[in-house]
Motif scaffolding. Structure first.
Motif, short mmCIF file in Angstrom:
data_model
loop_
_atom_site.label_atom_id
_atom_site.label_comp_id
_atom_site.label_asym_id
_atom_site.label_seq_id
_atom_site.Cartn_x
_atom_site.Cartn_y
_atom_site.Cartn_z
N UNK A 1 -3.40 2.25 -10.72
CA UNK A 1 -4.48 1.71 -9.92
C UNK A 1 -4.47 0.18 -9.96
N UNK A 2 -4.25 -0.37 -11.15
CA UNK A 2 -4.15 -1.82 -11.28
C UNK A 2 -2.94 -2.37 -10.54
N UNK A 3 -1.84 -1.59 -10.54
CA UNK A 3 -0.61 -2.04 -9.90
C UNK A 3 -0.71 -2.09 -8.39
N UNK A 4 -1.75 -1.49 -7.81
CA UNK A 4 -1.92 -1.52 -6.36
C UNK A 4 -2.07 -2.95 -5.83
N UNK A 5 -2.49 -3.87 -6.70
CA UNK A 5 -2.65 -5.26 -6.26
C UNK A 5 -1.32 -5.98 -6.13
N UNK A 6 -0.26 -5.44 -6.71
CA UNK A 6 1.05 -6.09 -6.64
C UNK A 6 1.64 -5.88 -5.24
N UNK A 7 2.19 -6.93 -4.61
CA UNK A 7 2.68 -6.80 -3.24
C UNK A 7 3.84 -5.82 -3.08
N UNK A 8 4.66 -5.67 -4.11
CA UNK A 8 5.80 -4.76 -4.04
C UNK A 8 5.40 -3.36 -4.51
N UNK A 9 4.90 -3.27 -5.74
CA UNK A 9 4.57 -1.97 -6.31
C UNK A 9 3.40 -1.32 -5.56
N UNK A 10 2.44 -2.14 -5.15
CA UNK A 10 1.32 -1.59 -4.39
C UNK A 10 1.79 -0.95 -3.09
N UNK A 11 2.76 -1.59 -2.44
CA UNK A 11 3.33 -1.02 -1.21
C UNK A 11 4.00 0.32 -1.50
N UNK A 12 4.77 0.40 -2.57
CA UNK A 12 5.46 1.63 -2.93
C UNK A 12 4.46 2.74 -3.27
N UNK A 13 3.44 2.40 -4.05
CA UNK A 13 2.44 3.40 -4.42
C UNK A 13 1.73 3.97 -3.20
N UNK A 14 1.39 3.12 -2.25
CA UNK A 14 0.70 3.60 -1.06
C UNK A 14 1.61 4.49 -0.22
N UNK A 15 2.89 4.15 -0.14
CA UNK A 15 3.83 5.00 0.58
C UNK A 15 3.88 6.39 -0.03
N UNK A 16 4.00 6.44 -1.34
CA UNK A 16 4.09 7.71 -2.05
C UNK A 16 2.80 8.50 -1.93
#
Length: 315
Positions: free
Chosen positions: A206-221
């Motif tokens: 949830x915290x990683x969602x703010x990261x521009x790269x990891x947040x993008x990956x998490x939302x895709x998944x």
């Protein structure tokens, strides 16, 4: 159904009370109740007076009027007017009540409809809602919570308190269903407020969602778990190399992207097995597995039971 773009909403879809235990507890000091019911989640809303939640491990939590605490099972704890007060009652699995020596209370503390304790006009009044079965709370939600959390009335005002106080003592047809839904709303409102606080120990993803790269990956998944994702395809969508994406994801989330994807798919499958009548094959396709057999193999490896056994237990 997934809530696209809003992972917190997806997480809070979890509470689904079914015949939850809800009571109004009324006490005069000194009072103490030992809770050993192994319930997955219990919410305590202090309406009048004050008290303490004393876990066997971790810090004690003081509750004043308007404050709320949520305890995540199965660890036991004690609710009392003061941390050192010896328990006068014991709460066991299934809502059974006993004296500390094990003798059943047999209704000796009943005060009326869903009301329990010393006397109706006791100086301390607590509303307590308990989810009795593991299947009523999403595993993803439970994993995101600490063993004991609290919200003070200075940071959160409960709009449901007057309505809960009125509804909890009603004895009408369908009242349990009304209280189940109110308990779900109370928990969702409280957790939404808790997750919004900077000091809340939200899960790493949830915290990683703010990261521009990891947040993008998490939302895709999270938005499309059925897609045949690979490290390469996720990295391409995020605009970075495979190695850079995998390293950054592991650093922020605490596990590799494919491990997270598997866990996400299986958690969704577990929720859908509980909440829908879809076939195992249909659920497998919805969460990214090619067949019921493939889902069953992965599910049993992680959860220790087959999807059908999980569904039966939740029911």
């Amino acid at each position: 159904m997934l809530t696209r773009g809003d992972p917190l909403a997806g997480l809070l879809e979890g509470p689904r009370a079914r015949g939850a235990l809800m009571i109004r507890a009324c006490f005069d000091p000194p009072w103490a109740v030992r809770v050993e019911d192994r319930a997955p989640l219990t919410v305590m809303l202090m309406v009048r007076g004050e008290g303490w939640v004393v876990p066997d491990e971790g810090e004690n939590v003081r509750l004043r009027a308007g404050d709320l605490a949520i305890a995540r099972g199965p660890a036991p704890y004690t609710c009392a007017d003061a941390p050192g007060t010896p328990p006068q009652a014991l709460i066991l699995p299934g809502g059974q009540c006993a004296y500390p020596d094990g003798r059943l209370l047999n209704g000796s503390m009943d005060l009326g409809v869903r009301t329990w304790g010393d006397r109706l006009d006791g100086s301390t009044v607590v509303l307590i809602g308990t989810y009795l079965m593991q299947g009523e709370i999403s595993g993803r939600l439970l994993d995101a919570l600490p063993p004991l959390l609290s919200l003070g009335s200075d940071v959160w005002q409960c709009p449901l308190t007057p309505l809960l106080m009125e509804e909890i003592i009603r004895d009408e047809p369908g009242q349990e269903v009304v209280l189940d839904r109110m308990l779900d709303l109370l928990v969702i409102a409280a957790l939404r407020a808790w997750f919004s606080r900077p000091e809340a120990a939200a899960p790493a993803w949830y915290q990683a969602l703010a990261d521009p790269v990891v947040g993008r990956v998490l939302r895709l998944v999270q938005d499309d778990p059925a897609h045949p994702w690979t490290v390469a395809s996720l990295a391409a969508k995020a605009g970075v190399s495979r190695a850079a994406m995998a390293r950054r994801f592991s650093d922020l989330v605490g596990e590799p992207p494919m491990t997270y994807l598997t866990g996400w798919r299986l958690a969704l499958a577990a929720d859908r097995l509980r909440d829908t009548q879809d076939t195992i094959g249909a659920i497998a396709r919805q969460v990214g597995y090619g067949s019921a057999f493939a889902l069953s193999s992965a599910f049993k490896r992680v959860y220790g039971v087959s999807p059908q056994e999980h569904r039966t237990r939740a029911a």
